[in-house]
Design an enzyme around this catalytic site. Sequence first.
Site, PDB file in Angstrom:
ATOM      1  N   HIS A  12      -9.079   3.651   6.344  1.00 38.68           N
ATOM      2  CA  HIS A  12      -8.156   3.267   5.285  1.00 38.68           C
ATOM      3  C   HIS A  12      -7.178   2.195   5.767  1.00 38.68           C
ATOM      4  CE1 HIS A  12      -4.693   4.452   2.386  1.00 38.68           C
ATOM      5  NE2 HIS A  12      -5.394   3.453   1.898  1.00 38.68           N
ATOM      6  N   HIS A  55      -6.177  -2.329   4.747  1.00 42.58           N
ATOM      7  CA  HIS A  55      -4.815  -2.879   4.720  1.00 42.58           C
ATOM      8  C   HIS A  55      -4.585  -3.914   5.822  1.00 42.58           C
ATOM      9  CE1 HIS A  55      -2.709  -0.219   1.789  1.00 42.58           C
ATOM     10  NE2 HIS A  55      -3.777   0.538   2.010  1.00 42.58           N
ATOM     11  N   HIS A  79     -11.597  -0.377  -0.516  1.00 45.35           N
ATOM     12  CA  HIS A  79     -10.297   0.298  -0.539  1.00 45.35           C
ATOM     13  C   HIS A  79     -10.272   1.407  -1.579  1.00 45.35           C
ATOM     14  CE1 HIS A  79      -6.041   0.837  -1.792  1.00 45.35           C
ATOM     15  NE2 HIS A  79      -5.906   0.942  -0.486  1.00 45.35           N
ATOM     16  N   ASN A 132      -9.363   5.303  -0.735  1.00 45.61           N
ATOM     17  CA  ASN A 132      -7.961   5.570  -1.064  1.00 45.61           C
ATOM     18  C   ASN A 132      -7.770   6.589  -2.184  1.00 45.61           C
ATOM     19  OD1 ASN A 132      -4.970   4.718  -0.819  1.00 45.61           O
ATOM     20  ND2 ASN A 132      -5.390   4.531  -3.006  1.00 45.61           N
ATOM     21  N   ILE A 158      -1.747  -0.314  -3.027  1.00 42.59           N
ATOM     22  CA  ILE A 158      -1.160   0.989  -2.739  1.00 42.59           C
ATOM     23  C   ILE A 158      -1.800   1.567  -1.482  1.00 42.59           C
ATOM     24  CG2 ILE A 158      -2.782   2.380  -4.045  1.00 42.59           C
ATOM     25  CD1 ILE A 158      -0.328   3.969  -5.047  1.00 42.59           C
TER      26      ILE A 158
END
Length: 862
Positions: free
Chosen positions: A522, A527, A713, A717, A862
Site C-alpha cells: 500500500h 503512495h 491503489h 486500499n 487517500i
Amino acid sequence: MFGILNRGHKIKGTVVLMTKNVFDFNEFVSSTRGGIAGAAGGIFGAATDIVGGIVDGATAIFSRNIAIQLISATKTDGLGNGKIGKRTFLEKHLPSLPNLGDRQDAFNVYFEWDESFGIPGAFYIKNFMQSEFFLVSLTLEDIPNHGTIHFVCNSWVYNAKCYKRDRIFFVNKTYLPNETPTSLVKYRKEELENLRGDGKGERKEYDRIYDYDVYNDLGNPDKNKSLARPVLGGSSDFPYPRRGRTGRKSTRTDRNCEIPTNDTYIPRDENFGHLKSSDFLTYSIKALTQNVLPTFQKAFGFNNEFDTFEDVRGLFEGGVYLPTDVISKISPIPVLKEIFRTDGEQVLKFPPPHVIRVSKSAWMTDEEFGREMLAGVNPCLIQRLQEFPPKSNLDVTRYGDQTSTITKEHLEINLGGLTVEQALKGNRLFILDHHDAFIPYLERINDLPTAKCYATRTILFLKDDGTLKPLAIELSLPNPGGNGANSRVILPAEQGAENTIWLLAKAYVVVNDSCYHQLMSHWLNTHAVMEPFVIATNRHLSVLHPIYKLLLPHYRDTMNINGLARQSLINAGGVIERSFLPGEFAVEMSSAVYKNWVFTDQALPADLIKRGLATEDPSAPHGLRLVIEDYPYAVDGLEIWDTIQTWVKEYVSLYYPTNDAVKKDTELQAWWKEAVEKGHGDLKDKAWWPKLNTPQDLIHTCSIIIWIASALHAAVNFGQYPYGGFILNRPTITRRLLPEPGTKDYDELSSNYQKAYLRTVTGKVEALVDLSVIEILSRHASDEVYLGQRDNPNWTDDIKALQAFKKFGQKLKVIEDKIMERNKDSSLRNRNGPVQMPYTLLLPTCEDEGLTFRGIPNSISI
C-alpha cells in the site's frame, strides 16, 4: 482608463472561483449584511487604491479586486511574444449570492477586443485581496471567427505580492513543445521555471514549487532519542523514492534530520482545502491522532484485552463504553462524529465490517484464509511455488542458510495422493512468503515490549474446485549470530491444542501480511513511488503538453495525503508504529523492499508472470493464461489494465505518430530523465527503466503510472476496513510466541482457545486505533472522481481525444457489468468465499460515498 469603461467591442467571459473556506466566507457575509463594510477591507485587503471603495455583498469582495489580462496566441508584440491586453476586473456576481452548496461563485468579466489582438491563448490574473481564492475556470464566449474558449485553471491564487511573476493560465489546447505558437513559447517556458524554483529556501504556504528531497522528516530526535529514525533515500543502505522538498531547518540533534511539523509544505495546488471531503480527511486524521488516540491508552490501558470473540463483535453490535473524558475529546470535533458514532451516549460503535456481515465465524476457515490471498486486501503477493523446498534470497554470509525446513512429508499427507513433484509440475502449489522480509528485523522487533512474532512461509494447494487449501505454515526465528533460522512447521488440525496452534499460526501469517500490505503493497508501492512522478510532471511538462493532460487526474491530492502520512501515520510514534508489528522499524523495512522494486514489473501482466501466476498465451484473453483461473484480482484487473492501455494508446497516438516525435519532445525527455535520475535516484542505474524512444515506450510507461495510481491503489486500499475492521481476521500485532507444552498458556489452548487467540493478537487499544484509522482510509469521498471520469468536461479541446476518452468510459461500464455477473457465478468460489463477500474492489465506479468496498478513483487521494 481600464478597458471595462471602453464601449468598443467586448468579449464576455465567465470566471468561476471558490472562496478559501465556507466558514470564513459565511462569517464575512454575515458581517457585510450587518453593514460592517470595514470588515471587508480588513479581512480581504481590498485594493482601495485602485477601486476606490467597497460596497456590500460578494460583488464588492471580488469584482474590483481581481484583475485579468488576456494574452494573444496569434498576434505578437515587438519582441515576438503574445500581445497582452488591457487589464479588466470581475464584474457582476452570478447569482447575487454565493452558491454555498459546492462553494462555486461565478462572475461576469468583459474584455476590450479587436482583430489586431487575435485569439486569446492565455491570461494573467492578479489578486489584490489578502485572502487567496481557488480559481476554477475562465470561459470566453463568442470570440469572432472562433467561438467559445475554455481555460481550466484549478489553482489557488494568492495576493499578487506573493509572486515574482504574475500568475498565468493557458487555454485548454494541446501543443507539443515544438508546435507551440510562437506567441506562447516564452510564457510556457517561464511558467515551468516558476514551478521548478531555484532549489533554495524554506517553502511558504503560497508557493507552487516542486522539488525533491529524501525522507528525513519522519523522526523527532530533539524530542526524544527514541524518536530518531534513519534518513530514507540517498544511500545504498536505505534507498527510497523522493518526496517533495520543504526546505525546513534541521533538528539540533541531527543535522540530517528535518524538523517535524504539523503543517508540512505541499505545493499549493496539491493541497486540500477547496473540497469538503478532503477537508474531512485531513482534519479527521489530524483530530484523531492529536486529540483522540492519546486518550485511548488512558481510558483502556488498565484493560487492554478482549476476553471473547463476542467482545470484539461488540464493537459493531453494542459498542464499547467510553469514559466521559474521551467523549469530551470527541464531541466538539464535527469531523469525528461521522467516525465515532456515540449517538449522544458514552458508547463508541463502529460499522460492521463486510467480512462478518453474513457469517460471524467463516473468517476462521482455511478456505477463507486462502481466498483472501486472491481476493483480499493484499492480493498481489502470492506466488506459484517453483522449487522445493523454498529457498531464501538473503545473504548467506550474513544470515546463514535460510532454506525452508518444510519437507515433502509435511505436504503429501494433504495432497490427495499426489507427490510434491507431481503437484509442482501440475502448477498446484503456491506460497505466501514473508520470510525474507522479516528475518533481518525479527530480533529487533521481538525486543520491543509489545511485539513477538515469526517470519512465515505458507504453502497452499490448488484444489479441483479452484480454491486454495493451506498445507503447512513455517514459523521461523533467527538463530543468534546469523546461523540460519530456528523453524517450526505447523500443519492443519481440527481439534484440541493443535487446532488452536493452527489458528495461531494463521494469525502469525496474517500479521506478517498485514504489515507487509500496509507498508509495502500500500504505502511504498503506490503512495511513495508515485510522488516522484507527480513532482517531475509539474516541473517539466507544461499544462499545454498532452502527457500532462493525460496524467494530471491521476495525481490529484497524492502529495498532500503523503505529507499527511508523514505527519501522523508513518512518522516516529505515529499510528503505524503504534499499531503495527514492526513498530519503529516499520518504514525502514519498506526501504529494504524498495531495493528490489522494478517499475516495469508494476504492470499487471508483468507482475503476474513474475509471480508465476500467468504465462504468455496469444490465444488467451489479454494474451495471458492464468494458472489460477478463479483469481478475482487478476481476472478483473487484467480487464482494467487492458482498457487503460488501450485508452493510453489511442490518446498517445494522436500526438506521437513516429519514434522521432517522442525522441525530439524536449519536455517529455526532460520529464522522464528527471523522474528516473532524481525522483527514483537510488535506482537510476537499473537497466529495466524504459528509455522513451518510441510511442510504445511512452504508452507502456503512462499505462503503468495510471494503473498504480488508480486500480492498484484501489485494490489494496478500499478493502482495509471491510476485511481488517474485524481485527480477528486481520490482526496487526502478535504479542507472544507459541506457548511451550507443559505451561499454563499451553493448557489454555485446549480449554479456552478464544482467550489464547485474543491474548496473542492485537489488544483493545491498538484495535481501536486500527479501526479508527482504516475506516477513514477506506472511505470514498463525496467528490471522488473515478476512472473514466474527469472533473471538468473541457479538460482539452481536442475532439479526437475527447472521443477516445468517452470510449474508455464506455468500456469500463461494460467491465463493471461483467464483474457483477462473475460475482453471481456460484462455480467461481473465490469471488464470494465462505464469508459471502463478493469481490467488488475493482468495480470502476461508485455512486455512494463512505465504506462502499468498490470503485476505482483516478488517483491516490487517500
